[in-house]
Design a protein around this motif. Structure first.
Motif, PDB file in Angstrom:
ATOM      1  N   LYS A 324       0.825  -1.210   0.000  1.00 47.81           N
ATOM      2  CA  LYS A 324       0.000   0.000   0.000  1.00 47.81           C
ATOM      3  C   LYS A 324       0.863   1.265   0.000  1.00 47.81           C
ATOM      4  N   PRO A 325       1.464   1.574  -1.101  1.00 48.00           N
ATOM      5  CA  PRO A 325       2.325   2.761  -1.149  1.00 48.00           C
ATOM      6  C   PRO A 325       1.515   4.055  -1.226  1.00 48.00           C
ATOM      7  N   VAL A 326       2.209   5.172  -1.194  1.00 48.51           N
ATOM      8  CA  VAL A 326       1.598   6.456  -1.529  1.00 48.51           C
ATOM      9  C   VAL A 326       2.083   6.807  -2.929  1.00 48.51           C
ATOM     10  N   SER A 327       1.159   7.203  -3.790  1.00 49.34           N
ATOM     11  CA  SER A 327       1.506   7.469  -5.182  1.00 49.34           C
ATOM     12  C   SER A 327       1.746   8.963  -5.399  1.00 49.34           C
ATOM     13  N   LEU A 328       2.849   9.302  -6.045  1.00 50.46           N
ATOM     14  CA  LEU A 328       3.119  10.716  -6.350  1.00 50.46           C
ATOM     15  C   LEU A 328       2.672  11.001  -7.776  1.00 50.46           C
ATOM     16  N   ILE A 329       1.768  11.997  -7.924  1.00 52.72           N
ATOM     17  CA  ILE A 329       1.205  12.273  -9.252  1.00 52.72           C
ATOM     18  C   ILE A 329       1.457  13.731  -9.649  1.00 52.72           C
ATOM     19  N   PRO A 330       2.368  13.954 -10.587  1.00 47.93           N
ATOM     20  CA  PRO A 330       2.684  15.326 -10.997  1.00 47.93           C
ATOM     21  C   PRO A 330       1.802  15.789 -12.151  1.00 47.93           C
ATOM     22  N   ALA A 331       1.529  17.096 -12.197  1.00 52.57           N
ATOM     23  CA  ALA A 331       0.872  17.677 -13.376  1.00 52.57           C
ATOM     24  C   ALA A 331       1.784  18.768 -13.900  1.00 52.57           C
ATOM     25  N   GLY A 332       2.465  18.516 -14.979  1.00 53.16           N
ATOM     26  CA  GLY A 332       3.388  19.517 -15.540  1.00 53.16           C
ATOM     27  C   GLY A 332       4.845  19.144 -15.295  1.00 53.16           C
ATOM     28  N   GLU A 333       5.730  19.783 -16.098  1.00 56.46           N
ATOM     29  CA  GLU A 333       7.149  19.404 -16.084  1.00 56.46           C
ATOM     30  C   GLU A 333       7.852  19.725 -14.763  1.00 56.46           C
ATOM     31  N   ALA A 334       7.563  20.943 -14.225  1.00 58.58           N
ATOM     32  CA  ALA A 334       8.220  21.339 -12.976  1.00 58.58           C
ATOM     33  C   ALA A 334       7.813  20.387 -11.851  1.00 58.58           C
ATOM     34  N   ALA A 335       6.532  19.988 -11.855  1.00 61.15           N
ATOM     35  CA  ALA A 335       6.036  19.078 -10.824  1.00 61.15           C
ATOM     36  C   ALA A 335       6.667  17.689 -10.953  1.00 61.15           C
ATOM     37  N   ALA A 373      -2.463   1.666  -3.955  1.00 57.47           N
ATOM     38  CA  ALA A 373      -1.967   2.803  -3.161  1.00 57.47           C
ATOM     39  C   ALA A 373      -2.995   3.209  -2.105  1.00 57.47           C
ATOM     40  N   ARG A 374      -2.501   3.659  -0.950  1.00 54.91           N
ATOM     41  CA  ARG A 374      -3.422   4.098   0.097  1.00 54.91           C
ATOM     42  C   ARG A 374      -3.825   5.564  -0.125  1.00 54.91           C
ATOM     43  N   ALA A 375      -2.933   6.331  -0.759  1.00 57.78           N
ATOM     44  CA  ALA A 375      -3.218   7.749  -0.988  1.00 57.78           C
ATOM     45  C   ALA A 375      -2.432   8.240  -2.194  1.00 57.78           C
ATOM     46  N   ALA A 376      -2.880   9.366  -2.749  1.00 61.11           N
ATOM     47  CA  ALA A 376      -2.133   9.973  -3.850  1.00 61.11           C
ATOM     48  C   ALA A 376      -1.746  11.382  -3.431  1.00 61.11           C
ATOM     49  N   ILE A 377      -0.527  11.770  -3.772  1.00 59.40           N
ATOM     50  CA  ILE A 377      -0.089  13.149  -3.542  1.00 59.40           C
ATOM     51  C   ILE A 377      -0.028  13.811  -4.906  1.00 59.40           C
ATOM     52  N   ILE A 378      -0.869  14.833  -5.091  1.00 57.78           N
ATOM     53  CA  ILE A 378      -0.966  15.469  -6.402  1.00 57.78           C
ATOM     54  C   ILE A 378      -0.240  16.815  -6.346  1.00 57.78           C
ATOM     55  N   ILE A 379       0.648  17.029  -7.310  1.00 55.98           N
ATOM     56  CA  ILE A 379       1.396  18.289  -7.339  1.00 55.98           C
ATOM     57  C   ILE A 379       1.293  18.913  -8.730  1.00 55.98           C
ATOM     58  N   GLY A 380       0.772  20.158  -8.807  1.00 56.33           N
ATOM     59  CA  GLY A 380       0.709  20.906 -10.064  1.00 56.33           C
ATOM     60  C   GLY A 380       1.373  22.265  -9.854  1.00 56.33           C
ATOM     61  N   ASP A 381       1.259  23.140 -10.863  1.00 59.75           N
ATOM     62  CA  ASP A 381       1.909  24.458 -10.759  1.00 59.75           C
ATOM     63  C   ASP A 381       1.414  25.247  -9.539  1.00 59.75           C
ATOM     64  N   GLN A 382       0.090  25.159  -9.329  1.00 57.66           N
ATOM     65  CA  GLN A 382      -0.524  25.863  -8.191  1.00 57.66           C
ATOM     66  C   GLN A 382       0.095  25.423  -6.860  1.00 57.66           C
ATOM     67  N   GLU A 383       0.164  24.112  -6.684  1.00 58.33           N
ATOM     68  CA  GLU A 383       0.725  23.557  -5.439  1.00 58.33           C
ATOM     69  C   GLU A 383       2.180  24.009  -5.277  1.00 58.33           C
ATOM     70  N   LEU A 384       2.930  23.978  -6.412  1.00 59.87           N
ATOM     71  CA  LEU A 384       4.345  24.363  -6.332  1.00 59.87           C
ATOM     72  C   LEU A 384       4.472  25.812  -5.870  1.00 59.87           C
ATOM     73  N   ALA A 385       3.629  26.669  -6.448  1.00 60.13           N
ATOM     74  CA  ALA A 385       3.696  28.090  -6.100  1.00 60.13           C
ATOM     75  C   ALA A 385       3.377  28.306  -4.629  1.00 60.13           C
ATOM     76  N   ASN A 386       2.418  27.535  -4.087  1.00 60.38           N
ATOM     77  CA  ASN A 386       1.999  27.743  -2.687  1.00 60.38           C
ATOM     78  C   ASN A 386       2.753  26.866  -1.691  1.00 60.38           C
ATOM     79  N   VAL A 389       0.960  20.441  -1.131  1.00 56.02           N
ATOM     80  CA  VAL A 389       0.579  19.324  -2.018  1.00 56.02           C
ATOM     81  C   VAL A 389      -0.892  19.026  -1.757  1.00 56.02           C
ATOM     82  N   THR A 390      -1.540  18.387  -2.742  1.00 55.61           N
ATOM     83  CA  THR A 390      -2.914  17.926  -2.503  1.00 55.61           C
ATOM     84  C   THR A 390      -2.851  16.442  -2.158  1.00 55.61           C
ATOM     85  N   LEU A 391      -3.411  16.108  -0.999  1.00 54.06           N
ATOM     86  CA  LEU A 391      -3.395  14.706  -0.564  1.00 54.06           C
ATOM     87  C   LEU A 391      -4.782  14.120  -0.751  1.00 54.06           C
ATOM     88  N   LYS A 392      -4.864  13.047  -1.554  1.00 54.15           N
ATOM     89  CA  LYS A 392      -6.171  12.425  -1.770  1.00 54.15           C
ATOM     90  C   LYS A 392      -6.143  11.003  -1.203  1.00 54.15           C
TER      91      LYS A 392
END
Ligand code: HAM
Length: 417
Positions: A324-335, A373-386, A389-392
């Protein structure tokens, strides 16, 4: 055209669910054996052929038909090990461990027998095993059975297994019995199967566990080995039964259980199942007080068992709990770059992190679910700027924002660390 390359008949590749179960059986048994004071031993997978031919019995199926034997380039005859006990005893004698008794060994690994492959029966198969050298028969035998019983419970398969025990007595008792048995079979020789007629001269006791219909009928009236047991063999067997009852370990006596290997004496036992067709033995063993001397060592009482990992795995209802890992999910190149960095950091801290390497958000989310996966960590430009991370949570679907600096503590909480 070149020949298609494929796995040897009766051998198999362990992948996916099979390898998960294999590892779980090994890890559970290693852990439990350690709690009983057993240390692990690893012997080579090949031995001089005599290690097996001198000990398992000239007339045993293993030695007559099933060994993978070859001459090496130096002309020495070697065999792939068909079982682990003889090799362990070879090591015990060779390493001069007589003065360190009791010796308690746990082992796991591949064994090789040229048998006719079918469900639960393979030519390369895997065993776990435990051997206890030193103590005389009695409580030590029960300690070994207690380890086996607890292991079957820990694997969740004990309700599909039943323990059968028998005593084949000491050598004196067996010699008396052999004479009586041969006399009985001589009167029924024409009715016996061809295999049993061959065994009559070499190893008549093995006729008792024949699966041939005619043999079974003849065996119904065969003299009982139990009646030939001398006083000390009988007392030892009774003590074992009493202790098993004291511990609440259920068992049945099977007077026809003799086991196929020559080195046994006194207690023999098997955990059997109805769930695997003809391959009903899942864990088998017994006492082998004479083996050390047979191999040129000093008299050393001993008892042990081995279990087929494939058979145990087939009985397990479910795969062991996934990571049951945590999945890292990027949106965009910087993420993407940030996720690679975070994965490195969190894995170093011991958290199970899953990276989906490509695809859009919805695709990657589906892969995370498929990998449990038990959870996903979502990272996009918005998250990077602030710097968040978004944890789902994938079981409930709830979503929250977590600041980057609080993330390690959040992961520790998620993984219960
Ligand atoms: P065994 O009864 O020959 O005993 O094998 C032990 C277990 O290995 C069996 O109960 C079965 O689960 C598994 N097994 C045997 N042959 C195969 C096969 N071809 N394919 C899959 N599984 C198989 C021994 O090996 C003794 N060394 C046990 C022992 C240890 N006695 C005293 N100490």
């Amino acid at each position: 055209m070149s020949q298609k390359l494929q796995v040897v008949r009766g051998a198999h590749d362990l992948i996916g669910s099979t390898v998960k179960r294999y590892r779980y059986v090994v890890e559970k048994s290693r852990e439990l054996a350690a709690a009983y004071g057993f240390e692990e031993i690893k012997t080579p997978i090949f031995e001089p052929t005599a290690v097996f031919s001198r000990t398992l019995g000239d007339a045993s199926d293993i030695v007559t038909k099933e060994m993978y034997t070859f001459a090496d380039k130096g002309g020495d005859f070697l065999s792939l090990r068909p079982e682990g006990t003889a090799g362990a005893m070879r090591a015990f004698i060779e390493l001069g461990l007589q003065r360190q008794l009791p010796v308690k060994w746990f082992y796991e690994g591949p064994m090789f027998r040229y048998e006719r492959p079918q469900k639960g029966r393979y030519r390369q198969f895997y065993q776990i095993g435990a051997e206890l050298l030193g103590p005389e028969g009695g409580d030590a035998d029960v300690e070994l059975i207690s380890l086996a019983q607890n292991l079957l419970e820990a694997l969740g398969v004990s309700d599909k297994a039943r323990l059968e025990i028998n005593s084949i007595g000491d050598k004196e008792s067996r010699d008396v019995y052999r004479t009586r048995l041969v006399e009985y079979y001589k009167h029924h020789e024409t009715g016996l199967s061809e295999d049993s007629r061959r065994r009559l001269a070499l190893n008549p006791l093995r006729i008792l566990d024949s699966k041939n219909e005619n043999d079974i009928k003849i065996n119904e009236n065969a003299p009982s080995l139990f009646d030939s047991l001398n006083e000390s063999s009988r007392t030892q067997f009774e003590k074992i039964q009493k202790t098993l009852s004291d511990l609440g370990i259920p068992f049945a006596i099977n007077r026809n259980l003799v086991r196929g290997l020559d080195y046994y004496s006194h207690l023999v036992f098997e955990f059997r199942t109805n769930a695997l067709g003809a391959q009903d033995a899942i864990l088998s063993g017994g006492r082998y007080d004479g083996l050390c001397e047979m191999m040129g060592g000093a008299h050393t009482p001993a008892v042990g068992w081995a279990a087929g990992i494939e058979r145990l795995s087939l009985l397990m209802l479910e795969d062991p709990l996934p990571l049951k890992p945590v999945s890292l999910i990027p949106a965009g190149e910087a993420a993407e770059r940030e996720c690679t960095r975070l994965a490195h950091e969190f894995r170093r801290r011991g958290f199970a992190i899953d990276l989906s390497y490509s695809g859009n958000m919805s695709n990657r989310m589906k892969k995370a679910v498929a990998r449990g996966a038990r959870a996903a960590i979502i990272i996009g430009d918005q998250e990077l700027a602030n710097k968040v991370v978004t944890l789902k949570m994938l079981d409930t679907g709830t979503q929250s924002q977590v600041s980057q600096k609080d993330l390690p503590a959040k992961l520790a909480e998620l993984f219960g660390k």
